[in-house]
Write an enzyme that holds these catalytic residues in place. Structure first.
Site, PDB file in Angstrom:
ATOM      1  N   HIS A  83       0.841  -1.200   0.000  1.00  0.00           N
ATOM      2  CA  HIS A  83       0.000   0.000   0.000  1.00  0.00           C
ATOM      3  C   HIS A  83       0.872   1.244   0.000  1.00  0.00           C
ATOM      4  O   HIS A  83       1.848   1.333   0.734  1.00  0.00           O
ATOM      5  CB  HIS A  83      -0.910   0.027   1.237  1.00  0.00           C
ATOM      6  CG  HIS A  83      -1.763   1.258   1.298  1.00  0.00           C
ATOM      7  ND1 HIS A  83      -2.941   1.365   0.605  1.00  0.00           N
ATOM      8  CD2 HIS A  83      -1.579   2.444   1.917  1.00  0.00           C
ATOM      9  CE1 HIS A  83      -3.457   2.575   0.814  1.00  0.00           C
ATOM     10  NE2 HIS A  83      -2.657   3.249   1.603  1.00  0.00           N
ATOM     11  N   ASP A 162     -15.474   1.824   7.583  1.00  0.00           N
ATOM     12  CA  ASP A 162     -14.455   2.814   7.225  1.00  0.00           C
ATOM     13  C   ASP A 162     -15.014   3.831   6.244  1.00  0.00           C
ATOM     14  O   ASP A 162     -14.713   5.020   6.340  1.00  0.00           O
ATOM     15  CB  ASP A 162     -13.213   2.121   6.644  1.00  0.00           C
ATOM     16  CG  ASP A 162     -12.192   3.142   6.145  1.00  0.00           C
ATOM     17  OD1 ASP A 162     -11.674   3.893   6.996  1.00  0.00           O
ATOM     18  OD2 ASP A 162     -11.964   3.240   4.927  1.00  0.00           O
ATOM     19  N   ARG A 169     -15.253  11.991   8.876  1.00  0.00           N
ATOM     20  CA  ARG A 169     -14.001  12.679   9.226  1.00  0.00           C
ATOM     21  C   ARG A 169     -13.745  13.842   8.288  1.00  0.00           C
ATOM     22  O   ARG A 169     -13.243  14.893   8.690  1.00  0.00           O
ATOM     23  CB  ARG A 169     -12.833  11.687   9.171  1.00  0.00           C
ATOM     24  CG  ARG A 169     -12.813  10.720  10.344  1.00  0.00           C
ATOM     25  CD  ARG A 169     -11.873   9.547  10.095  1.00  0.00           C
ATOM     26  NE  ARG A 169     -10.515   9.980   9.812  1.00  0.00           N
ATOM     27  CZ  ARG A 169      -9.633   9.280   9.118  1.00  0.00           C
ATOM     28  NH1 ARG A 169      -9.954   8.090   8.633  1.00  0.00           N
ATOM     29  NH2 ARG A 169      -8.433   9.743   8.912  1.00  0.00           N
ATOM     30  N   SER A 184      -7.749   3.086   9.425  1.00  0.00           N
ATOM     31  CA  SER A 184      -8.511   3.118   8.172  1.00  0.00           C
ATOM     32  C   SER A 184      -7.779   2.336   7.073  1.00  0.00           C
ATOM     33  O   SER A 184      -8.342   1.451   6.420  1.00  0.00           O
ATOM     34  CB  SER A 184      -8.707   4.582   7.763  1.00  0.00           C
ATOM     35  OG  SER A 184      -9.093   4.709   6.421  1.00  0.00           O
ATOM     36  N   LYS A 188      -8.636  -1.907   5.576  1.00  0.00           N
ATOM     37  CA  LYS A 188      -8.888  -2.282   4.181  1.00  0.00           C
ATOM     38  C   LYS A 188      -7.932  -3.379   3.709  1.00  0.00           C
ATOM     39  O   LYS A 188      -8.322  -4.303   2.998  1.00  0.00           O
ATOM     40  CB  LYS A 188      -8.772  -1.043   3.276  1.00  0.00           C
ATOM     41  CG  LYS A 188     -10.014  -0.149   3.382  1.00  0.00           C
ATOM     42  CD  LYS A 188      -9.883   1.128   2.595  1.00  0.00           C
ATOM     43  CE  LYS A 188      -9.099   2.161   3.357  1.00  0.00           C
ATOM     44  NZ  LYS A 188      -9.440   3.551   3.126  1.00  0.00           N
TER      45      LYS A 188
HETATM   46  N1  URA Z   1      -6.297   7.016   3.305  1.00  0.00           N
HETATM   47  C1  URA Z   1      -7.177   6.194   3.912  1.00  0.00           C
HETATM   48  O1  URA Z   1      -7.548   5.148   3.380  1.00  0.00           O
HETATM   49  N2  URA Z   1      -7.654   6.531   5.121  1.00  0.00           N
HETATM   50  C2  URA Z   1      -7.303   7.664   5.732  1.00  0.00           C
HETATM   51  O2  URA Z   1      -7.771   7.903   6.824  1.00  0.00           O
HETATM   52  C3  URA Z   1      -6.393   8.527   5.095  1.00  0.00           C
HETATM   53  C4  URA Z   1      -5.898   8.178   3.877  1.00  0.00           C
END
Ligand code: URA
Ligand code: CA
Length: 434
Positions: A83, A162, A169, A184, A188
């Protein structure tokens, strides 16, 4: 379950929430049983008071379990996912997928389209005629077992908690919280079935994390979460004070990836791919140290096996593998090539990566909204990077466009590349965390 107002009070007083409380809260919020205003207050309390190691683990797992979880257990070997926290002209995935697969580590990539300066990995690959990701899950698993590499479109309902929390947020000024960002991202990755995770945390003017200290804290938090839920995790903190490599654009980045797999790519992109690839190969269990992993990757660039793997992968998913040998002929080409030249002599001292990304997007290389049509041939090639000397009138950037009028992009480029009499040297890899 405890009342949400009591749980908010607990976090407000910086007392620890239990596993059951966090799990209950995320389950209820996913089912719309907790209103947004209460979750907003909780997020603000977390923003100010942070989360303990245990709370972070519990929150991440609860979000990962809030929707579909991908089962990759039918794929042999350790599945390592990478990632990146985002940047401009980041061609690493296109290089890493075949490179790491070529040393025997399975790369099972799920990819979506996205907003941004250029398309996602999917869009880039679709500049190869015939290439498609509409394969069944069974075909996907068979292809990874056979070739160590396949890409499938993102399906299913991954981490709905999320999605809801991220949207909240965004409008409550709680995006910039390291525990919230870390949980977050990691939720994923965990829901997507990765056994091990390699993180590329970008820092600098073109990154989400502008300073190295914040990037370090984010990387350490994510590594700690990964390891606390049994997924081996490593991280690299890499520089994004200028775009990575030379290409920004979809077909241009495919060409750049091919060059890099041939050992003829830009130095910064090549080095970052070797560092991240070493971690992936090591965590994937095909090398017993990072040094050994790096030597294997370098060898497969030299002997052509990495490039051969890219060809096999393209052919297996409907594309013409000859694109690797004749990219000039088989990749989409722009009608106009416009050179942006230096108005003075000097040394490149600053490149605003974000704004160059916008210049590429204006040409059609990226989407402004999900309905925007991409022009896969459009984009920029940077011939000069920070620290390079330029003569008056020398070409700094070439614009690739199918629109004749590119005045807005030229202005953006000129406004966002600074010349001076010297430049501060840049560090590409700030830190490796494991
Ligand atoms: N990318 C994400 O997937 N989550 C965040 O909170 C910030 C950047
Ligand atoms: Ca690039």
């Amino acid at each position: 379950m405890v009342r949400m107002v009591d749980l908010i009070e607990k976090k407000q007083k910086n007392e620890l929430m239990t596993t059951e409380e966090i799990k209950g809260m995320i389950e209820s919020y996913t089912k719309d049983e907790i209103p947004d205003y209460q979750m907003s207050a909780m997020l603000m309390a977390i923003y100010f008071n942070g989360l303990s190691k245990e709370e972070l683990r519990d929150l991440t797992l609860a979000m990962a379990e809030s929707g579909d979880e991908i089962d990759l257990s039918a794929i042999e070997g350790i599945k390592v996912d990478k990632h990146s926290t985002g940047g401009v002209g980041d061609t690493t995935t296109l290089v890493l997928a075949p490179l790491v697969a070529s040393v025997g580590a399975p790369v099972a990539k799920m990819s979506g389209r996205g907003l941004g300066h250029t398309g996602g990995t999917l869009d880039k690959l679709e500049s190869i005629e015939g290439f498609h990701i509409e394969i069944t899950e069974d075909e996907f698993i068979d292809l990874v077992n056979k070739n160590q590499l396949a890409v499938i479109g993102q399906t299913g309902n991954i981490t709905p908690a999320d999605k809801k929390i991220y949207a909240l947020r965004d409008v409550t000024s709680t995006v910039g919280s390291i525990p919230l960002i870390a949980s977050s991202i990691m939720s994923k990755k965990i829901a997507s079935g990765a056994d091990a995770i390699v993180l590329d945390v970008k820092t600098g003017s073109g990154a989400f994390m502008k300073d190295v200290k914040a990037a370090e804290e984010l990387a350490e938090t994510m590594v700690q979460i990964g390891n606390s839920v049994g997924r081996d995790t490593m991280a690299v903190i890499s520089d994004m004070n200028q775009p990575l490599g030379e290409a920004i654009g979809n077909a241009l980045e495919v060409q750049e990836a091919i060059d890099t797999l041939k050992g003829q790519g830009p130095a910064d992109l090549t080095e970052l791919c070797l560092v991240l690839g070493s971690q992936m190969a090591y965590l994937g269990g095909v090398a017993s140290s990072l040094e050994e992993a790096r030597a294997m990757l370098e060898e497969n660039i030299k002997n052509g096996k990495a490039l051969e793997k890219f060809k096999t992968f393209i052919e297996a998913q409907g594309g013409n593998p000859e694109v690797v040998d004749r990219p000039e002929e088989l990749l989409p080409q722009a009608e106009f090539k416009i050179e942006v030249k230096a108005d003075e002599a000097g040394v490149i001292s600053k490149i605003n990566a974000d704004e160059l990304g916008v210049a590429a997007m204006l040409l059609g290389a990226g989407r402004e909204t999900m309905d925007s049509e991409l022009d896969l041939a459009a984009g920029l090639m940077l011939h000069k990077k920070i620290g390079d000397a330029v003569e008056l009138g020398e070409t700094i950037v070439t614009i690739y466009s199918n629109k004749e009028n590119v005045d807005a992009s030229i202005k953006k480029i000129k406004d966002n590349i600074e010349l001076s009499d010297h430049a501060e040297p840049l560090t590409l890899i700030h830190e490796v965390i494991h």
